[in-house]
Design a protein around this motif. Structure first.
Motif, PDB file in Angstrom:
ATOM      1  N   THR A 180       0.758  -1.113  -0.229  1.00  0.00           N
ATOM      2  CA  THR A 180       0.176  -0.432   0.150  1.00  0.00           C
ATOM      3  C   THR A 180       1.165   1.075  -0.110  1.00  0.00           C
ATOM      4  O   THR A 180      -0.133   2.510   0.068  1.00  0.00           O
ATOM      5  CB  THR A 180      -1.360  -0.041   0.873  1.00  0.00           C
ATOM      6  OG1 THR A 180       0.379   0.397   2.432  1.00  0.00           O
ATOM      7  CG2 THR A 180      -1.901  -1.224   1.204  1.00  0.00           C
ATOM      8  N   ARG A 181       2.602   0.917  -0.138  1.00  0.00           N
ATOM      9  CA  ARG A 181       3.419   2.395   0.241  1.00  0.00           C
ATOM     10  C   ARG A 181       3.719   2.799  -0.934  1.00  0.00           C
ATOM     11  O   ARG A 181       5.321   2.816  -0.709  1.00  0.00           O
ATOM     12  CB  ARG A 181       4.440   2.032   1.347  1.00  0.00           C
ATOM     13  CG  ARG A 181       3.351   1.632   2.635  1.00  0.00           C
ATOM     14  CD  ARG A 181       2.551   2.427   3.148  1.00  0.00           C
ATOM     15  NE  ARG A 181       3.291   3.835   3.352  1.00  0.00           N
ATOM     16  CZ  ARG A 181       2.771   4.159   4.523  1.00  0.00           C
ATOM     17  NH1 ARG A 181       3.069   3.608   5.869  1.00  0.00           N
ATOM     18  NH2 ARG A 181       3.164   5.672   4.684  1.00  0.00           N
ATOM     19  N   SER A 190     -10.131   8.950 -12.335  1.00  0.00           N
ATOM     20  CA  SER A 190     -10.333   6.965 -11.957  1.00  0.00           C
ATOM     21  C   SER A 190      -9.574   7.696 -10.294  1.00  0.00           C
ATOM     22  O   SER A 190      -8.671   8.490 -10.306  1.00  0.00           O
ATOM     23  CB  SER A 190      -9.780   6.242 -12.825  1.00  0.00           C
ATOM     24  OG  SER A 190      -7.811   5.823 -12.098  1.00  0.00           O
ATOM     25  N   VAL A 191      -9.571   6.716  -9.193  1.00  0.00           N
ATOM     26  CA  VAL A 191      -9.166   6.257  -7.793  1.00  0.00           C
ATOM     27  C   VAL A 191      -7.787   6.334  -8.204  1.00  0.00           C
ATOM     28  O   VAL A 191      -6.775   7.414  -7.414  1.00  0.00           O
ATOM     29  CB  VAL A 191      -9.857   6.133  -6.495  1.00  0.00           C
ATOM     30  CG1 VAL A 191      -9.425   6.602  -5.324  1.00  0.00           C
ATOM     31  CG2 VAL A 191     -11.346   6.676  -6.890  1.00  0.00           C
ATOM     32  N   SER A 192      -7.866   5.474  -8.764  1.00  0.00           N
ATOM     33  CA  SER A 192      -6.556   4.867  -8.757  1.00  0.00           C
ATOM     34  C   SER A 192      -5.156   5.455  -9.559  1.00  0.00           C
ATOM     35  O   SER A 192      -4.078   6.146  -8.887  1.00  0.00           O
ATOM     36  CB  SER A 192      -6.446   3.409  -9.609  1.00  0.00           C
ATOM     37  OG  SER A 192      -6.574   3.306 -10.314  1.00  0.00           O
ATOM     38  N   LEU A 233      -0.680  11.053  -6.742  1.00  0.00           N
ATOM     39  CA  LEU A 233      -0.319  11.667  -5.798  1.00  0.00           C
ATOM     40  C   LEU A 233       1.660  10.723  -4.399  1.00  0.00           C
ATOM     41  O   LEU A 233       1.871  11.560  -4.672  1.00  0.00           O
ATOM     42  CB  LEU A 233      -1.394  11.013  -4.448  1.00  0.00           C
ATOM     43  CG  LEU A 233      -2.704  12.176  -4.045  1.00  0.00           C
ATOM     44  CD1 LEU A 233      -3.446  12.026  -3.301  1.00  0.00           C
ATOM     45  CD2 LEU A 233      -1.733  13.452  -4.030  1.00  0.00           C
ATOM     46  N   TYR A 234       1.249   9.583  -4.975  1.00  0.00           N
ATOM     47  CA  TYR A 234       2.554   8.739  -4.878  1.00  0.00           C
ATOM     48  C   TYR A 234       3.636   9.172  -5.999  1.00  0.00           C
ATOM     49  O   TYR A 234       4.439   9.025  -4.736  1.00  0.00           O
ATOM     50  CB  TYR A 234       1.874   6.997  -5.018  1.00  0.00           C
ATOM     51  CG  TYR A 234       0.915   6.615  -4.014  1.00  0.00           C
ATOM     52  CD1 TYR A 234       1.166   7.347  -2.826  1.00  0.00           C
ATOM     53  CD2 TYR A 234       0.690   5.829  -4.519  1.00  0.00           C
ATOM     54  CE1 TYR A 234      -0.198   6.795  -1.700  1.00  0.00           C
ATOM     55  CE2 TYR A 234      -0.485   5.419  -3.404  1.00  0.00           C
ATOM     56  CZ  TYR A 234      -1.224   5.699  -2.153  1.00  0.00           C
ATOM     57  OH  TYR A 234      -1.469   5.291  -1.338  1.00  0.00           O
ATOM     58  N   GLU A 235       3.406   9.766  -7.011  1.00  0.00           N
ATOM     59  CA  GLU A 235       4.918   9.827  -7.407  1.00  0.00           C
ATOM     60  C   GLU A 235       5.422  10.925  -7.071  1.00  0.00           C
ATOM     61  O   GLU A 235       6.257  11.437  -6.820  1.00  0.00           O
ATOM     62  CB  GLU A 235       3.866  10.358  -9.480  1.00  0.00           C
ATOM     63  CG  GLU A 235       5.148  10.766 -10.012  1.00  0.00           C
ATOM     64  CD  GLU A 235       5.619   9.194 -10.805  1.00  0.00           C
ATOM     65  OE1 GLU A 235       7.143   8.519 -10.846  1.00  0.00           O
ATOM     66  OE2 GLU A 235       5.405   7.794 -10.201  1.00  0.00           O
ATOM     67  N   VAL A 262      -6.964   4.233   3.030  1.00  0.00           N
ATOM     68  CA  VAL A 262      -7.545   4.919   2.519  1.00  0.00           C
ATOM     69  C   VAL A 262      -7.361   5.046   0.775  1.00  0.00           C
ATOM     70  O   VAL A 262      -8.516   4.524  -0.012  1.00  0.00           O
ATOM     71  CB  VAL A 262      -7.975   6.440   2.760  1.00  0.00           C
ATOM     72  CG1 VAL A 262      -9.384   7.284   1.878  1.00  0.00           C
ATOM     73  CG2 VAL A 262      -8.543   6.688   4.453  1.00  0.00           C
ATOM     74  N   MET A 263      -6.245   5.159   0.723  1.00  0.00           N
ATOM     75  CA  MET A 263      -6.482   5.007  -0.633  1.00  0.00           C
ATOM     76  C   MET A 263      -6.063   4.033  -1.592  1.00  0.00           C
ATOM     77  O   MET A 263      -6.773   3.942  -1.862  1.00  0.00           O
ATOM     78  CB  MET A 263      -4.283   5.556  -0.847  1.00  0.00           C
ATOM     79  CG  MET A 263      -4.565   7.000  -1.170  1.00  0.00           C
ATOM     80  SD  MET A 263      -5.908   8.651  -1.924  1.00  0.00           S
ATOM     81  CE  MET A 263      -4.758   9.273  -2.332  1.00  0.00           C
TER      82      MET A 263
END
Ligand SMILES: Nc1ncnc2c1ncn2[C@@H]1O[C@H](COP(=O)(O)OP(=O)(O)OP(=O)(O)O)[C@@H](O)[C@H]1O
Length: 566
Positions: A91-92, A387-389, A395-397, A413-414
């Motif tokens: 998830t990280r 799309s959420v993903s 955001l992760y990028e 949550v993500m």
């Protein structure tokens, strides 16, 4: 009739951690060996000479993918603790490159089930009575077996059918040994000049420990199931198995047996005459309710944990990993959502800081600019079509390699959203989470604060108030700035690309002079050695001079390029 079958079919010694005589020392070496091999691999990744035929981005990605598969297989061999840690790290995406995270997400609990004799022994130890005394019948073959435990179907003497979840033997001891070793590894990582920089490994370790210990405490899982059940009391389209507390202990959890069709078994759902589109929407709504209404959510919504009853109600299983969001945080989440919708990076940054998702630093400019860039470039589609993903990937990028980290709740949550989006898309290819989310979020915000009327107007009002308070605060801020200037406390950072180029050119010239000196020294030595008949030494000396010559030529060509830039 009481079904009992002595089975040895589950005995599987293929994994070392599953063997009786596996020593602590051996485990210590196995784990550290894995860590050092991993670090050696990462180190090699950075060396361009390790890529035959030159390094390219494609080669780097292919290498990372290969490594990710090896990591997944090794974690599987290292057993339950590492399978769970791997699943948590999946998830990280803010901590690891996407190739690793994608592979870790495939980490399934493919471990051998434990024997029925062991199941009987644990039940007796935990509940103080033998299995025949407690159950009218007990199926020795588990319905499901995972790394931490397995589920058996049974019938109580009262006639009620139950699902009994029994924890894998020796799990506590294994956790204790593994987590002690992992603590050493974490300390090493934290003190490492490169790996430790900008990362709170000790914090991540503590978070992992907390989640792992909670997952093997079935009393907590039972309490979670009860809370979840209570929260969905009014929705008859969601079913949560009732806990049978008389037959429950820290290592045995007895639940009402609620069978269903797994949400990913599309053909079976269709055969039962269920509407896949409606189920996708129901799933999304159930989640939004958990997040925005209750603030208590299922943190592991993989398709195995959701099923459907013949009359179309959703069943949730497995309450070992739950997330909790406080009221204030829910409001901030909404603000982030509004900020994203309005492409307002300032608002997104402020709400992310208030969420604790990013740590405020002296200069938030770069973070704000990268978020604005993302909002402007990646989110060119209307909000409903996002799309959420894709949003979380972006955001992760941004978060990856930045000196801030997302707290576990946020990534949960993500992940929950992305997984659910995947489940929804599988059910209905047209499904769009955002489309369902927007009206629902509006409804919840208006209903939640019923007296406050229209939410949009509220939001607009709030923003107007913010603008006016900023305007009112302006003279004060100007005064502060002037004061700082007078005190000499103001640091001004400027960056001139031309100056940087000039400096780089100067240092290249200096380096060139040094190379030229070395070349002359080696050529001279070669001549002297040749005169004195030391042929081989002369050749070596000449080769060194030649090598330096090549480096010098490249440097001169580089200088030529700098010149053309001015
Ligand atoms: N109350 C129940 N009624 C019917 N089946 C159940 C019940 N509880 C669990 N199961 C079945 O057992 C499976 C595993 O349950 P659960 O997810 O709780 O176990 P787990 O050990 O936590 O597994 P994992 O870690 O892989 O999620 C479920 O997917 C479901 O098929």
């Amino acid at each position: 009739m009481y079904r009992k079958r002595r089975s040895t079919a589950y005995k599987d010694n293929a994994y070392r951690w599953n063997r009786e005589n596996y020593s602590r020392t051996r485990r210590f070496f196995d784990i550290w060996f894995f860590v050092f091999s991993l670090m050696a691999g990462f180190w090699l990744n950075k060396k361009s000479w390790s890529y035959p035929g030159g390094v390219t981005e494609e080669k780097r990605i292919a290498r990372r993918k290969e490594q990710a598969v090896w990591i997944r297989n090794t974690l599987l061999e290292l057993g339950p603790t590492f399978i769970k840690v791997g699943q948590l790290f999946s998830t990280r995406a803010d901590l690891f490159p996407s190739e690793y995270v994608d592979e870790l997400a495939k980490l399934q609990d493919k471990v051998p089930a434990f024997s029925y004799e062991q199941v009987e022994r644990i039940i007796e130890q935990e509940l103080g009575k033998t299995t025949p005394e407690l159950f009218h019948s007990f199926d020795p073959i588990p319905i499901a077996a995972a790394s931490l435990g397995q589920v058996h179907k049974a019938t109580l003497h009262s006639g009620e059918t139950v699902a009994v979840k029994v924890q894998r033997p020796g799990l506590k001891k294994l956790f204790e040994i593994d987590l002690a070793i992992l603590k050493g590894i974490t300390r090493y990582f934290q003190s490492h000049p490169e790996i430790g920089r900008g990362r709170d490994w000790l914090g991540i370790y503590d978070e992992c420990c907390r989640i792992l210990w909670e997952e093997i405490e079935y009393l907590t899982e039972g309490r979670n199931a009860d809370t979840f059940r209570r929260n969905f009391r009014a929705q008859d389209w969601v079913k949560v198995p009732r806990v049978n507390w008389r037959y429950t202990s820290p290592r045995v959890l007895t639940l009402e047996y609620v069978p269903g069709i797994k949400i990913s078994h599309y053909e079976a759902l269709e055969a039962a005459g269920l509407d896949r589109r409606a189920l996708a929407r129901q799933g999304a709504e159930a989640y939004l309710r958990q997040l925005l209404n209750d603030g208590f959510f299922h943190a592991d919504p993989h398709p195995g944990n959701i099923a459907v009853t013949p009359d179309g109600a959703l069943i949730f299983y497995d309450f070992g990993m739950m997330g909790q969001i406080k009221t204030g945080v829910r409001e901030q989440l909404m603000k982030t959502l509004f900020g994203i919708a309005q492409k307002d990076a300032g608002q997104v940054v402020t709400s992310l800081i208030e969420l604790g998702a990013i740590a405020p630093t002296d200069d938030m400019g770069p973070v704000r600019r990268s978020i604005q860039y993302m909002l402007d470039h990646f989110m060119d589609k209307p909000f409903e079509n996002q799309s959420v993903s894709a949003i979380s990937d972006d955001l992760y990028e941004i978060a990856y390699n930045q000196p801030f980290r997302f707290p576990a709740t946020f990534t949960f949550v993500m992940r929950a959203f992305s997984t659910l989006e995947g489940v929804g898309k599988g059910l209905d290819p047209e499904f769009n989470f955002m489309e369902v989310a927007k009206p629902f979020a509006m409804e919840i915000m208006t209903n939640g604060n019923g007296s406050q009327g229209n939410t949009f107007l509220n939001e607009l009002g709030r923003q107007a108030a913010q603008v006016s308070s900023t305007a009112l605060g302006l003279p004060r801020r100007l005064e502060d700035t002037l004061e700082k200037l007078e005190r000499g406390d103001m640091r001004v950072r400027t960056r001139s690309i031309e100056t940087e180029r000039l400096l780089r050119r100067q240092s290249s010239i200096q380096l060139g002079t040094i190379y030229a000196l070395i070349i002359s020294a080696f050529t001279l030595s070669a001549t002297l050695l040749l005169i004195n008949h030391y042929l081989w030494l002369a050749v070596i000396s000449l080769l060194v001079a030649g090598g330096m010559g090549v480096v010098l030529t490249r440097l001169i060509l580089q200088l030529d390029r700098y010149d053309k830039m001015f």
